[in-house]
Design a protein around this motif. Sequence first.
Motif, short mmCIF file in Angstrom:
data_model
loop_
_atom_site.label_atom_id
_atom_site.label_comp_id
_atom_site.label_asym_id
_atom_site.label_seq_id
_atom_site.Cartn_x
_atom_site.Cartn_y
_atom_site.Cartn_z
N LEU A 1 0.68 -1.27 -0.15
CA LEU A 1 -0.02 -0.21 -0.02
C LEU A 1 0.84 1.28 -0.10
N VAL A 2 1.78 1.25 0.90
CA VAL A 2 2.90 2.59 0.91
C VAL A 2 3.48 2.64 -0.33
N THR A 3 4.01 1.51 -1.10
CA THR A 3 4.60 1.74 -2.28
C THR A 3 3.64 2.33 -3.54
N ALA A 4 2.39 1.83 -3.20
CA ALA A 4 1.33 2.28 -4.29
C ALA A 4 1.11 3.78 -3.99
N VAL A 5 1.11 4.09 -2.75
CA VAL A 5 0.86 5.57 -2.46
C VAL A 5 1.89 6.27 -2.85
N GLN A 6 2.87 5.82 -2.77
CA GLN A 6 4.28 6.61 -3.30
C GLN A 6 4.13 6.79 -4.86
N ALA A 7 3.98 5.71 -5.69
CA ALA A 7 3.69 5.61 -7.11
C ALA A 7 2.72 6.54 -7.51
N ALA A 8 1.64 6.77 -6.71
CA ALA A 8 0.54 7.65 -6.97
C ALA A 8 0.71 9.05 -6.66
N ASP A 9 1.68 9.40 -5.89
CA ASP A 9 2.22 10.71 -5.55
C ASP A 9 1.00 11.32 -4.52
N LEU A 10 0.41 10.32 -3.49
CA LEU A 10 -0.47 10.53 -2.56
C LEU A 10 -0.04 10.72 -1.32
N VAL A 11 1.31 10.78 -1.31
CA VAL A 11 1.97 10.87 0.11
C VAL A 11 1.62 12.15 0.83
N ASP A 12 1.90 13.09 0.14
CA ASP A 12 1.42 14.42 0.75
C ASP A 12 0.15 14.55 1.06
N THR A 13 -0.62 14.35 0.16
CA THR A 13 -2.18 14.16 0.59
C THR A 13 -2.45 13.34 1.94
N LEU A 14 -1.98 12.36 2.00
CA LEU A 14 -2.27 11.16 3.20
C LEU A 14 -1.56 11.75 4.39
N LYS A 15 -0.65 12.68 4.38
CA LYS A 15 0.28 13.40 5.49
C LYS A 15 -0.34 14.66 5.76
N SER A 16 -1.41 15.30 5.10
CA SER A 16 -1.91 16.45 5.15
C SER A 16 -2.83 16.37 6.53
N ALA A 17 -3.74 17.68 6.73
CA ALA A 17 -4.39 17.57 8.15
C ALA A 17 -5.47 16.69 8.24
N GLY A 18 -6.15 16.41 6.96
CA GLY A 18 -7.34 15.49 6.90
C GLY A 18 -8.47 16.10 7.42
N PRO A 19 -9.06 15.35 8.42
CA PRO A 19 -9.00 13.81 8.66
C PRO A 19 -9.46 13.18 7.59
N PHE A 20 -9.02 11.97 7.52
CA PHE A 20 -9.38 11.18 6.67
C PHE A 20 -9.56 9.66 7.43
N THR A 21 -10.41 8.77 6.87
CA THR A 21 -10.71 7.52 7.29
C THR A 21 -10.16 6.70 6.28
N VAL A 22 -9.15 5.74 6.50
CA VAL A 22 -8.46 5.01 5.32
C VAL A 22 -9.03 3.45 5.63
N PHE A 23 -9.67 2.81 4.72
CA PHE A 23 -9.87 1.50 4.54
C PHE A 23 -8.67 0.74 3.83
N ALA A 24 -7.64 0.38 4.69
CA ALA A 24 -6.40 0.17 4.09
C ALA A 24 -6.18 -1.43 3.84
N PRO A 25 -5.87 -1.86 2.52
CA PRO A 25 -5.77 -3.20 2.34
C PRO A 25 -4.32 -3.43 2.91
N ASN A 26 -4.32 -4.60 3.57
CA ASN A 26 -2.96 -4.83 4.02
C ASN A 26 -2.10 -5.72 2.95
N ASP A 27 -0.88 -6.31 3.20
CA ASP A 27 -0.10 -6.63 2.17
C ASP A 27 -0.66 -8.20 1.62
N ALA A 28 -1.26 -8.89 2.49
CA ALA A 28 -2.00 -10.20 2.01
C ALA A 28 -3.23 -9.79 1.31
N ALA A 29 -3.76 -8.67 1.29
CA ALA A 29 -4.69 -8.26 0.45
C ALA A 29 -4.28 -8.04 -0.85
#
Length: 162
Positions: free
Chosen positions: A44-72
């Motif tokens: 997921l982190v690798t994908a977020v980096q590839a999509a250039d979404l790191v800064d967005t997900l580090k911003s104030a938000g707030p956000f709710t993330v339904f995060a798939p784990n590596d097994a997903a």
Amino acid sequence: MKLARLIGVSLLASSLSFAAFAHNHKSKADIVDTAVAAGSFTTLVTAVQAADLVDTLKSAGPFTVFAPNDAAFAKIPAADLNALVADKAALTNVLTYHVVAGKVMAADVVKLTSATTVQGQDLAIEVRDGKVFVNGAEVIATDIETSNGVIHVLDTVVLPTN
């Protein structure tokens, strides 16, 4: 780095129990740093980096993330996952489909039948046999609080309809 190899390595790393991490850790870190520290969201982190979404997900938000784990992510054939990561627009579409604006804790999620994602489409939410499902994916850990929102862990990557 080839994503297929990354998945194999991250599956080994995810043998550490994320549920124990979540239960014992109320993070002051943001969503991205919390996911990195957990060790079970490498893909997921690798994908977020590839999509250039790191800064967005580090911003104030707030956000709710339904995060798939590596097994997903490992459920997706490697060729399909590599193609998705190579297509930034499609990857962004899929990743933002896992994010809801605002901080929605598990006690509130179970009262919902749907939630609108920042991608624009709704996620279907269902409670069956005491378990919560988001578009059919089981929520396997909840209420991992971060400085800018909350993470709920999914056992499957959910895909938007377009």
